[in-house]
Design an enzyme around this catalytic site. Structure first.
Site, PDB file in Angstrom:
ATOM      1  CG  ASP A 118      -0.487  -0.952  -0.485  1.00 30.78           C
ATOM      2  OD1 ASP A 118       0.668  -1.361  -0.691  1.00 30.78           O
ATOM      3  OD2 ASP A 118      -1.455  -1.723  -0.377  1.00 30.78           O
TER       4      ASP A 118
ATOM      5  NE  ARG B 122       3.236 -11.709   2.379  1.00 33.16           N
ATOM      6  CZ  ARG B 122       3.179 -10.602   1.625  1.00 33.16           C
ATOM      7  NH1 ARG B 122       4.236 -10.229   0.924  1.00 33.16           N
ATOM      8  NH2 ARG B 122       2.082  -9.868   1.592  1.00 33.16           N
TER       9      ARG B 122
END
Length: 294
Positions: free
Chosen positions: A201, A103
């Site tokens: 992140d 995705r």
């Protein structure tokens, strides 16, 4: 710097909060919950917030456009919403990739008005993903292969380099760009945490060219000087900060999203703010977000 400098601005239970973007025109913070696919609009001054649920399994990231609209990544498709509209229209689909294996995930717009966005392995283990450049005509060009979880995309103020992270390889790279800003010319490791398991992140860059990054499962955000040294660390009252951006008046507020994903019941009980949105004042001077040239 301790969490005493961190202010809660939206108490919410985001499973995987991500991609905060400051809309300077409207004075709003946009952000998303990826796995409870929701687009959030927050007015930090009043506390007013609106949530818009999205179809599909994942809402991977968002970008603002020069026309005042929004671009959103749903699963492997990019959709566009014009200003003042509630209708989302198809814009582009990632070539050669298929659900449910991969995705779309983290993305950011460069100074040329193109979106750089990555895909990821939904199993979090294989290098099935890649990094794409999405031009304003909807063309998606694959720029990197062999990515597990694409993350931490940010551009240096001079436009000649960008940062890119593979969270599940625990590595952040600095990528050199050519004079057009469209092609990758070099790749060097900025930080490698493979031996420690730290999960770098989401990220953003400040006016001094320093990289700010959230450490998922690490309970803090850090700032890297241009030479790669960590020169600032800020603790948060949550285990899983996910992404960050500068905004507010004069872009001097650092906004941070978080997640309750992967937390045990005991951790959730001890972290009532997990999944909320935070603000940190006085830590740096940000720069406005680049806008997609749609």
């Amino acid at each position: 710097m301790s969490d005493r400098n961190v202010e809660l601005i939206q108490k919410v239970d985001a499973q995987l909060g991500e991609t905060p973007l400051w809309d300077a025109t409207r004075g709003l913070l946009w952000w998303i919950d990826i796995e409870q696919p929701t687009l959030w609009q927050l007015d930090p001054a009043s506390g007013a917030a609106e949530a818009e649920a999205h179809p599909g399994t994942y809402l991977g990231s968002i970008a603002m456009t020069r026309s005042g609209g929004l671009l959103a990544a749903r699963d492997l498709e990019l959709v566009h919403r014009a200003p003042q509209s509630r209708e989302w229209l198809p814009f582009a689909r990632t070539p050669g990739e298929a659900m449910p294996a991969t995705r779309l995930n983290d993305g950011r717009v460069d100074a040329n008005g193109s979106l750089w966005i990555g895909t990821m392995d939904n199993g979090l283990a294989q290098g099935l993903g890649g990094l794409y450049r999405v031009d304003p005509d909807g063309t998606m060009t694959r720029m990197l292969d062999d990515v597990i979880v694409s993350n931490g995309i940010a551009f240096a103020p001079d436009g000649r380099s960008m940062y890119f992270t593979d969270t599940r390889r625990h590595v952040t790279w600095r990528l050199g760009l050519d004079e057009t800003g469209r092609e990758i010319t070099s790749r060097e490791v900025l930080a490698d945490y493979a031996s420690t398991g730290i999960r770098p992140d989401g990220a953003c860059v400040d006016a001094d060219g320093c990289l700010w990054q959230a450490f998922f499962a690490g309970g803090q955000v850090v700032r890297y000087a241009p030479d790669g040294r960590i020169d600032r660390q800020i603790s948060l009252p949550v285990t899983n900060p996910t992404c960050l951006c500068f905004g507010g008046r004069d872009h001097k507020t650092l906004f941070v999203t978080s997640a309750f994903k992967f937390l045990s019941p005991e951790q959730l009980a001890a972290e009532p703010l997990a999944g909320s949105v935070f603000a940190i004042e006085g830590v740096g001077q940000g720069v406005p977000e680049n806008l997609f040239a749609l």
